[in-house]
Design a protein around this motif. Structure first.
Motif, PDB file in Angstrom:
ATOM      1  N   GLY A 255       2.804  11.954  -6.668  1.00 31.93           N
ATOM      2  CA  GLY A 255       2.808  11.136  -8.019  1.00 31.93           C
ATOM      3  C   GLY A 255       3.720   9.747  -7.982  1.00 31.93           C
ATOM      4  O   GLY A 255       4.212   9.277  -8.935  1.00 31.93           O
ATOM      5  N   THR A 256       3.226   9.055  -6.864  1.00 34.36           N
ATOM      6  CA  THR A 256       3.927   7.792  -6.433  1.00 34.36           C
ATOM      7  C   THR A 256       3.413   6.786  -7.609  1.00 34.36           C
ATOM      8  O   THR A 256       4.034   6.139  -8.176  1.00 34.36           O
ATOM      9  CB  THR A 256       3.324   7.296  -5.444  1.00 34.36           C
ATOM     10  OG1 THR A 256       3.787   8.136  -4.335  1.00 34.36           O
ATOM     11  CG2 THR A 256       3.793   5.534  -5.078  1.00 34.36           C
TER      12      THR A 256
ATOM     13  N   GLY B  39      10.451   9.868   2.952  1.00 33.30           N
ATOM     14  CA  GLY B  39       9.036  10.086   2.972  1.00 33.30           C
ATOM     15  C   GLY B  39       8.591  10.347   4.374  1.00 33.30           C
ATOM     16  O   GLY B  39       9.522  10.277   5.313  1.00 33.30           O
ATOM     17  N   VAL B  40       7.296  10.791   4.707  1.00 31.50           N
ATOM     18  CA  VAL B  40       6.939  10.654   6.215  1.00 31.50           C
ATOM     19  C   VAL B  40       5.678   9.805   6.553  1.00 31.50           C
ATOM     20  O   VAL B  40       5.141   9.132   5.678  1.00 31.50           O
ATOM     21  CB  VAL B  40       6.293  12.260   6.289  1.00 31.50           C
ATOM     22  CG1 VAL B  40       7.416  13.105   6.146  1.00 31.50           C
ATOM     23  CG2 VAL B  40       5.221  12.447   5.285  1.00 31.50           C
TER      24      VAL B  40
ATOM     25  N   PRO C  55       0.857  -1.103  -0.139  1.00 31.38           N
ATOM     26  CA  PRO C  55       0.066   0.193   0.142  1.00 31.38           C
ATOM     27  C   PRO C  55       0.842   1.275  -0.008  1.00 31.38           C
ATOM     28  O   PRO C  55       1.717   1.335   0.811  1.00 31.38           O
ATOM     29  CB  PRO C  55      -0.660  -0.092   1.242  1.00 31.38           C
ATOM     30  CG  PRO C  55       0.132  -0.822   2.226  1.00 31.38           C
ATOM     31  CD  PRO C  55       1.041  -1.850   1.176  1.00 31.38           C
ATOM     32  N   THR C  56       0.433   2.473  -0.748  1.00 36.53           N
ATOM     33  CA  THR C  56       1.412   3.519  -0.814  1.00 36.53           C
ATOM     34  C   THR C  56       0.387   4.894  -0.718  1.00 36.53           C
ATOM     35  O   THR C  56      -0.589   4.822  -1.333  1.00 36.53           O
ATOM     36  CB  THR C  56       2.156   3.500  -2.147  1.00 36.53           C
ATOM     37  OG1 THR C  56       1.214   3.385  -3.167  1.00 36.53           O
ATOM     38  CG2 THR C  56       3.540   2.428  -2.073  1.00 36.53           C
ATOM     39  N   PHE C  57       0.951   5.813   0.027  1.00 34.13           N
ATOM     40  CA  PHE C  57       0.476   6.892   0.004  1.00 34.13           C
ATOM     41  C   PHE C  57       1.825   8.090   0.142  1.00 34.13           C
ATOM     42  O   PHE C  57       2.533   8.020   1.230  1.00 34.13           O
ATOM     43  CB  PHE C  57      -0.385   7.304   1.089  1.00 34.13           C
ATOM     44  CG  PHE C  57      -0.955   8.564   0.810  1.00 34.13           C
ATOM     45  CD1 PHE C  57      -2.176   8.601  -0.159  1.00 34.13           C
ATOM     46  CD2 PHE C  57      -0.977   9.536   1.559  1.00 34.13           C
ATOM     47  CE1 PHE C  57      -2.597   9.847  -0.497  1.00 34.13           C
ATOM     48  CE2 PHE C  57      -1.502  10.830   1.493  1.00 34.13           C
ATOM     49  CZ  PHE C  57      -2.231  11.057   0.562  1.00 34.13           C
TER      50      PHE C  57
ATOM     51  N   ASP D  72      -1.907   2.446  -4.743  1.00 39.35           N
ATOM     52  CA  ASP D  72      -1.607   3.852  -4.377  1.00 39.35           C
ATOM     53  C   ASP D  72      -3.203   4.592  -4.367  1.00 39.35           C
ATOM     54  O   ASP D  72      -3.863   4.595  -5.187  1.00 39.35           O
ATOM     55  CB  ASP D  72      -0.873   4.385  -5.466  1.00 39.35           C
ATOM     56  CG  ASP D  72      -0.354   5.816  -5.177  1.00 39.35           C
ATOM     57  OD1 ASP D  72       0.029   5.989  -4.206  1.00 39.35           O
ATOM     58  OD2 ASP D  72      -0.846   6.684  -5.721  1.00 39.35           O
ATOM     59  N   ASP D  73      -3.429   5.330  -3.397  1.00 38.89           N
ATOM     60  CA  ASP D  73      -4.450   6.074  -3.055  1.00 38.89           C
ATOM     61  C   ASP D  73      -4.444   7.455  -3.835  1.00 38.89           C
ATOM     62  O   ASP D  73      -4.573   8.504  -3.272  1.00 38.89           O
ATOM     63  CB  ASP D  73      -4.853   6.114  -1.623  1.00 38.89           C
ATOM     64  CG  ASP D  73      -5.591   4.909  -1.196  1.00 38.89           C
ATOM     65  OD1 ASP D  73      -5.843   4.045  -2.253  1.00 38.89           O
ATOM     66  OD2 ASP D  73      -5.647   4.369   0.200  1.00 38.89           O
ATOM     67  N   ASP D  74      -3.982   7.502  -4.745  1.00 36.60           N
ATOM     68  CA  ASP D  74      -3.913   8.858  -5.696  1.00 36.60           C
ATOM     69  C   ASP D  74      -2.903   9.879  -4.962  1.00 36.60           C
ATOM     70  O   ASP D  74      -3.284  10.875  -4.847  1.00 36.60           O
ATOM     71  CB  ASP D  74      -5.329   9.103  -5.976  1.00 36.60           C
ATOM     72  CG  ASP D  74      -5.214  10.146  -7.030  1.00 36.60           C
ATOM     73  OD1 ASP D  74      -4.300  10.136  -8.201  1.00 36.60           O
ATOM     74  OD2 ASP D  74      -6.099  11.188  -7.292  1.00 36.60           O
TER      75      ASP D  74
END
Ligand SMILES: Nc1nc2c(ncn2[C@@H]2O[C@H](COP(=O)(O)OP(=O)(O)OP(=O)(O)O)[C@@H](O)[C@H]2O)c(=O)[nH]1
Ligand SMILES: [Mg+2]
Length: 388
Positions: free
Chosen positions: A71-72, A235-236, A35-37, A65-67
């Motif tokens: 720009g991931t 990233g954070v 999962p990415t954000f 990716d949740d949009d």
């Protein structure tokens, strides 16, 4: 020109011949769901590490990716263009780690499915070992554990370590006691486990593993592999104070969700807080500023509605939170719906009171009807149509 001259009729295609053709690539054995954000700077590094540690295995990685505004998804697509084992599943207008993991798992055909974070905190070198355990034993699921002998939680401060221990204690109602790290976000399972539990998953918040254990129809056979939780690479963190609320909602959903929708419970809790806001504003305007009661009541009603809308937007509908113009439109529909809800409350309460059933039951009946109305209408009108 007749199309039939150029295209053979459909029945001349031999589907079996096509799939038996050695040139066709067979599906992967293992899928890693990530999962990415806002993780663009971690994507290439993670794929590189997977290539090294899964060397001769058959695998794919599915980024969900949740949009992400950073720009991931574009970075993942770039990688996917060069390596077909990389896939990108992009969700628009949605948020949520658990639901992203579930949708990623459902999007692969691999018989073994792993879930891991994008920020390199999970030790990818455990993946081949996890796969070996599943392939060579009867375990349903292998969990990467920070609390098993040999594992550790890395550089967490005392507060986060305390919160994690408390969450583990709370999770005991959902997961077996001897699972040392029920909050782990790093695990691998057999596809059959997912098939068995997917319709019962809550998919609320961050705790997908606890959700899987609590949703499986039979107790899961598990093995744990110890690892050291590493520092986030780039990233954070997306962990925030609302994560704790999500966790309580997950627990509630598992306990009473089959009787009452957990969103309704959350909505009602927020509504109760709104009553406190109402009385505080009323007291201020009516008693403090010595304005008329009607003016005080009207101001208090509007403030309480705005409070309820804003808090529900952050908590109850966190996964479809409205922002910008959407927030304003949402507020308008919320005030409209709850205004009508207020009238239905009044109508039901006065009818029941008129039937001589006493003021207290009449008031409760009015509140319940008003709350259900507000919940149902704002669910559709304000936040769209949520799945649950
Ligand atoms: N698709 C999706 N992924 C998310 C969401 N929230 C977090 N993630 C991803 O889930 C993984 C875990 O999130 P983190 O922020 O690292 O949470 P954490 O590891 O518990 O917290 P840290 O130790 O502070 O990093 C990361 O890969 C995030 O990018 C979300 O709403 N949607
Ligand atoms: Mg992390």
């Amino acid at each position: 020109m007749d199309a039939a001259e150029h295209h053979p009729p459909l029945e001349t295609y031999d589907v079996n011949a096509i799939s038996a053709d050695g040139a066709q690539r067979s599906g992967p054995q293992l899928a890693i769901i990530v999962p990415t954000f806002n993780e663009r700077d971690n994507i290439a590094e993670l794929i590189g590490r997977l290539r090294v540690c899964l060397d001769h295995r058959s695998w794919e990685v599915v980024f969900v990716d949740d949009d992400s505004p950073d720009g991931t998804a574009a970075v993942v697509r770039e990688q996917a263009a060069a390596d077909s084992r990389v896939r990108c599943l992009r969700r628009i207008g949605r948020r949520g780690l658990s639901s992203a993991c579930v949708e990623g798992m459902l999007a692969t055909t691999a018989p073994y499915v792993a879930v891991m974070d994008a920020d390199m905190q999970h030790d990818e070198r455990l993946l081949p070992q996890m796969l070996d355990v599943l392939q060579n034993s009867d375990a349903d699921i292998v969990v990467g554990s920070r609390y098993a002998p040999g594992g550790d939680i890395g550089d967490w401060d005392a507060r986060r370590a305390r919160m994690s221990r408390m969450a583990i204690r709370l999770s005991r109602v959902l997961v077996p006691a001897d699972l040392t790290d029920p909050m782990s976000g790093f695990f691998m399972l057999r596809r059959a486990v997912l098939e068995d539990c997917m319709r019962h998953l809550s998919t609320i918040g961050f705790k997908i593993l606890a959700d899987v254990f609590a949703s499986a129809p039979q107790p899961l056979r598990f093995k744990e592999l110890a690892y050291s939780f590493r520092l986030r690479r780039a990233g954070v963190s997306k962990l925030d104070s609302v994560t704790a609320w999500d966790y309580v909602m997950l627990l509630l959903d598992k306990m009473v969700g089959r009787y009452i929708p957990v969103r309704f419970l959350a909505f009602s809790i927020v509504g109760t807080m709104g009553v406190a806001v109402h009385f505080a504003v009323l007291t201020l305007v009516f008693k403090g500023f010595h304005r008329g009661f009607v003016a005080g009541q009207a101001t208090a009603t509007l403030c309480a509605m705005t409070f309820n809308f804003a808090v529900n937007n952050v908590l109850t509908y966190r996964d479809m939170r409205l922002r910008g113009m959407g927030w304003l439109k949402g507020w308008a529909t919320f005030v409209l719906a709850c205004g009508i809800g207020g009238f239905s409350n009044l109508g039901v309460a006065s009818t029941i009171y008129g039937l001589g059933r006493g003021w207290f039951p009449a008031a409760i009946a009015g509140i319940v009807v008003g709350a259900v109305w507000n919940y149902a209408v704002t669910m559709m009108l304000t936040w769209g149509r949520p799945r649950r």
